[in-house]
Design a protein around this motif. Structure first.
Motif, PDB file in Angstrom:
ATOM      1  N   ARG A 185      -7.638 -10.663   3.924  1.00  0.00           N
ATOM      2  CA  ARG A 185      -6.325 -10.153   3.483  1.00  0.00           C
ATOM      3  C   ARG A 185      -5.272 -11.358   3.460  1.00  0.00           C
ATOM      4  NH1 ARG A 185      -4.807  -4.348   3.074  1.00  0.00           N
ATOM      5  NH2 ARG A 185      -2.856  -5.339   2.473  1.00  0.00           N
ATOM      6  N   ARG A 186      -5.113 -11.824   4.729  1.00  0.00           N
ATOM      7  CA  ARG A 186      -4.160 -13.156   4.791  1.00  0.00           C
ATOM      8  C   ARG A 186      -4.595 -14.075   3.783  1.00  0.00           C
ATOM      9  NH1 ARG A 186      -5.352 -12.490  10.419  1.00  0.00           N
ATOM     10  NH2 ARG A 186      -3.743 -11.025  11.212  1.00  0.00           N
ATOM     11  N   LEU A 187      -5.563 -14.490   3.720  1.00  0.00           N
ATOM     12  CA  LEU A 187      -6.046 -15.420   2.741  1.00  0.00           C
ATOM     13  C   LEU A 187      -5.871 -15.107   1.303  1.00  0.00           C
ATOM     14  CD1 LEU A 187      -7.591 -18.239   1.848  1.00  0.00           C
ATOM     15  CD2 LEU A 187      -9.698 -16.987   2.126  1.00  0.00           C
ATOM     16  N   ALA A 188      -6.143 -13.943   0.825  1.00  0.00           N
ATOM     17  CA  ALA A 188      -5.686 -13.517  -0.427  1.00  0.00           C
ATOM     18  C   ALA A 188      -4.393 -13.430  -0.832  1.00  0.00           C
ATOM     19  CB  ALA A 188      -6.445 -11.832  -0.733  1.00  0.00           C
ATOM     20  N   ALA A 189      -3.483 -13.243   0.247  1.00  0.00           N
ATOM     21  CA  ALA A 189      -2.002 -13.253   0.191  1.00  0.00           C
ATOM     22  C   ALA A 189      -1.628 -14.499  -0.273  1.00  0.00           C
ATOM     23  CB  ALA A 189      -1.332 -12.476   1.308  1.00  0.00           C
TER      24      ALA A 189
END
Length: 100
Positions: A85-89
Protein backbone atom coordinates in the motif's frame (compact mmCIF):
# COMPACT_ATOMS: atom_id res chain seq x y z
CA UNK A 1 -0.14 9.25 -24.95
CA UNK A 2 1.65 12.46 -25.88
CA UNK A 3 4.64 10.48 -27.14
CA UNK A 4 2.39 8.43 -29.42
CA UNK A 5 0.92 11.58 -30.96
CA UNK A 6 4.41 13.00 -31.48
CA UNK A 7 5.53 9.81 -33.24
CA UNK A 8 2.49 9.86 -35.53
CA UNK A 9 3.06 13.54 -36.32
CA UNK A 10 6.69 12.79 -37.21
CA UNK A 11 5.64 9.91 -39.50
CA UNK A 12 3.22 12.24 -41.29
CA UNK A 13 5.91 14.92 -41.68
CA UNK A 14 8.35 12.33 -43.03
CA UNK A 15 5.73 11.00 -45.46
CA UNK A 16 5.05 14.51 -46.79
CA UNK A 17 8.72 15.42 -47.15
CA UNK A 18 9.80 12.28 -49.04
CA UNK A 19 8.14 11.62 -52.40
CA UNK A 20 7.19 8.05 -53.17
CA UNK A 21 5.65 5.32 -51.08
CA UNK A 22 4.27 6.28 -47.67
CA UNK A 23 6.54 5.61 -44.73
CA UNK A 24 5.97 2.27 -43.10
CA UNK A 25 5.38 2.03 -39.41
CA UNK A 26 8.25 0.38 -37.60
CA UNK A 27 7.82 -3.20 -36.50
CA UNK A 28 7.89 -4.24 -32.89
CA UNK A 29 6.19 -2.78 -29.88
CA UNK A 30 4.12 0.36 -29.95
CA UNK A 31 6.38 3.31 -28.99
CA UNK A 32 3.70 4.69 -26.66
CA UNK A 33 3.57 1.38 -24.77
CA UNK A 34 7.35 1.39 -24.43
CA UNK A 35 7.36 4.92 -23.00
CA UNK A 36 4.51 4.17 -20.59
CA UNK A 37 6.27 1.01 -19.40
CA UNK A 38 9.48 2.95 -18.81
CA UNK A 39 7.60 5.60 -16.83
CA UNK A 40 5.89 2.92 -14.72
CA UNK A 41 9.23 1.24 -14.02
CA UNK A 42 10.80 4.57 -13.07
CA UNK A 43 7.91 5.30 -10.68
CA UNK A 44 8.15 1.84 -9.09
CA UNK A 45 11.91 2.17 -8.72
CA UNK A 46 11.61 5.56 -7.04
CA UNK A 47 8.91 4.18 -4.78
CA UNK A 48 11.03 1.20 -3.76
CA UNK A 49 13.98 3.47 -2.99
CA UNK A 50 11.76 5.63 -0.76
CA UNK A 51 10.55 2.63 1.29
CA UNK A 52 12.29 1.39 4.40
CA UNK A 53 14.45 -1.71 4.22
CA UNK A 54 11.83 -3.66 6.17
CA UNK A 55 9.09 -2.66 3.69
CA UNK A 56 11.22 -3.62 0.69
CA UNK A 57 12.07 -6.93 2.31
CA UNK A 58 8.36 -7.60 3.02
CA UNK A 59 7.48 -6.97 -0.64
CA UNK A 60 10.32 -9.04 -2.07
CA UNK A 61 9.90 -11.88 0.43
CA UNK A 62 6.20 -11.85 -0.36
CA UNK A 63 6.97 -12.53 -4.01
CA UNK A 64 9.13 -15.51 -3.10
CA UNK A 65 6.56 -16.81 -0.59
CA UNK A 66 3.85 -16.94 -3.25
CA UNK A 67 5.88 -19.68 -4.93
CA UNK A 68 6.50 -21.64 -1.74
CA UNK A 69 3.91 -24.01 -0.34
CA UNK A 70 4.40 -22.84 3.27
CA UNK A 71 1.71 -20.31 4.26
CA UNK A 72 2.68 -16.94 5.67
CA UNK A 73 1.90 -15.95 9.22
CA UNK A 74 -0.81 -13.32 9.64
CA UNK A 75 1.76 -10.77 10.85
CA UNK A 76 3.88 -11.26 7.73
CA UNK A 77 0.84 -10.99 5.47
CA UNK A 78 -0.16 -7.69 7.11
CA UNK A 79 3.41 -6.35 6.83
CA UNK A 80 3.45 -7.20 3.12
CA UNK A 81 0.00 -5.66 2.59
CA UNK A 82 1.01 -2.40 4.30
CA UNK A 83 4.30 -2.24 2.40
CA UNK A 84 2.51 -2.73 -0.92
CA UNK A 85 0.00 0.00 0.00
CA UNK A 86 2.85 2.41 0.83
CA UNK A 87 4.55 1.58 -2.47
CA UNK A 88 1.30 2.11 -4.41
CA UNK A 89 0.80 5.48 -2.71
CA UNK A 90 4.37 6.57 -3.49
CA UNK A 91 4.00 5.53 -7.14
CA UNK A 92 0.68 7.37 -7.42
CA UNK A 93 2.16 10.52 -5.82
CA UNK A 94 5.14 10.41 -8.19
CA UNK A 95 2.81 9.95 -11.16
CA UNK A 96 0.79 13.02 -10.16
CA UNK A 97 3.92 15.13 -9.73
CA UNK A 98 5.33 14.25 -13.19
CA UNK A 99 4.74 16.76 -15.94
CA UNK A 100 2.55 15.39 -18.73
Amino acid sequence: MVAWHEVQAQWKRDARSVPGDPAETPGGRDPADVVETQLQLAAATRGLVALTDADRRAIIDGLADEVLSEPLAAREKMRRYRARRRLAALVADWGRSCPS
